[in-house]
Motif scaffolding. Structure first.
Motif, short mmCIF file in Angstrom:
data_model
loop_
_atom_site.label_atom_id
_atom_site.label_comp_id
_atom_site.label_asym_id
_atom_site.label_seq_id
_atom_site.Cartn_x
_atom_site.Cartn_y
_atom_site.Cartn_z
N VAL A 9 0.84 -1.20 0.00
CA VAL A 9 0.00 0.00 0.00
C VAL A 9 0.88 1.25 0.00
O VAL A 9 1.98 1.25 0.55
CB VAL A 9 -0.94 0.03 1.22
N ASN A 10 0.38 2.31 -0.62
CA ASN A 10 1.04 3.61 -0.57
C ASN A 10 0.62 4.36 0.68
O ASN A 10 -0.56 4.33 1.07
CB ASN A 10 0.69 4.45 -1.80
N SER A 44 0.28 7.49 1.09
CA SER A 44 -0.70 8.53 0.75
C SER A 44 -2.11 7.95 0.68
O SER A 44 -3.08 8.62 1.06
CB SER A 44 -0.33 9.19 -0.59
N ASP A 45 -2.25 6.71 0.20
CA ASP A 45 -3.56 6.08 0.12
C ASP A 45 -4.08 5.71 1.51
O ASP A 45 -5.27 5.84 1.80
CB ASP A 45 -3.51 4.83 -0.76
N SER A 89 -5.42 8.79 3.06
CA SER A 89 -6.48 9.47 2.32
C SER A 89 -7.86 9.20 2.93
O SER A 89 -8.13 8.11 3.44
CB SER A 89 -6.47 9.01 0.86
N LYS A 130 -9.93 3.48 -1.59
CA LYS A 130 -9.39 3.06 -2.88
C LYS A 130 -9.24 1.55 -2.89
O LYS A 130 -8.86 0.95 -1.89
CB LYS A 130 -8.03 3.74 -3.10
N VAL A 181 -7.23 -1.65 -4.19
CA VAL A 181 -5.92 -2.04 -4.73
C VAL A 181 -5.84 -3.56 -4.77
O VAL A 181 -6.64 -4.25 -4.13
CB VAL A 181 -4.76 -1.46 -3.89
N GLY A 223 -7.51 3.08 2.71
CA GLY A 223 -7.93 4.45 2.97
C GLY A 223 -9.42 4.54 3.29
O GLY A 223 -10.10 3.53 3.50
N ARG A 280 -6.37 1.41 6.74
CA ARG A 280 -6.52 2.86 6.64
C ARG A 280 -5.86 3.57 7.81
O ARG A 280 -5.37 2.96 8.74
CB ARG A 280 -8.00 3.23 6.56
#
Length: 218
Positions: free
Chosen positions: A25-26, A28-29, A32, A36, A38, A99, A110
């Motif tokens: 996972v990123n 930023s995600d 957020s 999202k 993934v 996220g 998240r």
């Protein structure tokens, strides 16, 4: 994503092998407020990738794993079967949610909602199904969860991890750590953390570092 941990249990019941959920996972995600979807790796340990009598054919273990995974996850994709040292592993890709602010779907990774951090959550309905399955026939099964975090931000981030193995090197029950900018770092959840997810619906992986945590950097 529907029935992911139940899927792990069902595959284990079928083949008696280890199963690992391994999303990347990123950061930023994770942070957020917009959820999202993934793709997450799902690795199923099998006895062999190929048939004993004819190596041109896939093994019955792989065939059974593919059938079981496709029955549980309609969007699952079989990628390949490969050998890693002495183990044979069937690799799948499965969609998960990253996220967001509220639990959407059965499993979500998240932000902790308290100014940072990372939590893993599962829905009450999924947790109930897991408990029923464990009581019925396979109480000793423990799925493995390994999360790779890609810090795609432009700064390092100090965190306090809870019960993880960091980068396959150190067990950190409650320790300072750093997410390095531009680097992907792996956190394998401890058995206690996985048990918290399956029994109580969620677990904290890490918090953002704060001065109130009087933890000595090692």
């Amino acid at each position: 994503m529907k029935k992911i941990l139940m899927g792990l249990i069902s595959v284990a019941l079928l083949s008696g092998c280890k199963v690992e959920l391994a999303p990347t996972v990123n950061l930023s995600d994770v942070n957020s407020e917009t959820a999202k979807t993934v793709q997450s790796k799902l690795v199923v340990e099998v006895m062999s990738c190929t048939d004993f009598n004819d190596s041109r054919k896939e093994s019955s273990d792989v065939t059974d794993a593919k059938k079981t995974i496709s029955n549980i996850f309609t969007d699952a994709k079989y990628v390949e079967c490969y050998r890693e040292k002495m183990d044979s592993k069937a690799l799948f890709e499965i969609p998960i949610t990253v996220g967001g602010k509220d639990l959407t779907g059965d499993i979500q990774i998240r932000n902790g909602g308290f100014g940072g951090g990372m939590i893993v959550l599962i829905s009450d309905s999924l947790r109930s199904k897991i408990e029923q399955q464990q009581k019925a026939s396979f109480s000793n099964f423990k799925p493995s969860v390994q999360i790779t975090v890609n810090n795609d931000l432009d700064r390092n981030q100090d965190i306090v991890v809870h019960g993880v193995f960091a980068d396959a090197k150190h067990y950190l029950p409650y320790s300072w750590y750093q997410l390095v900018a531009g680097k992907a770092q792996t956190f394998k959840l401890s058995d206690v953390s996985v048990l918290a997810i399956t029994n109580h619906g969620g677990a904290l992986v890490y918090e953002d570092y704060d001065k109130r945590f009087e933890i000595k950097k090692q």
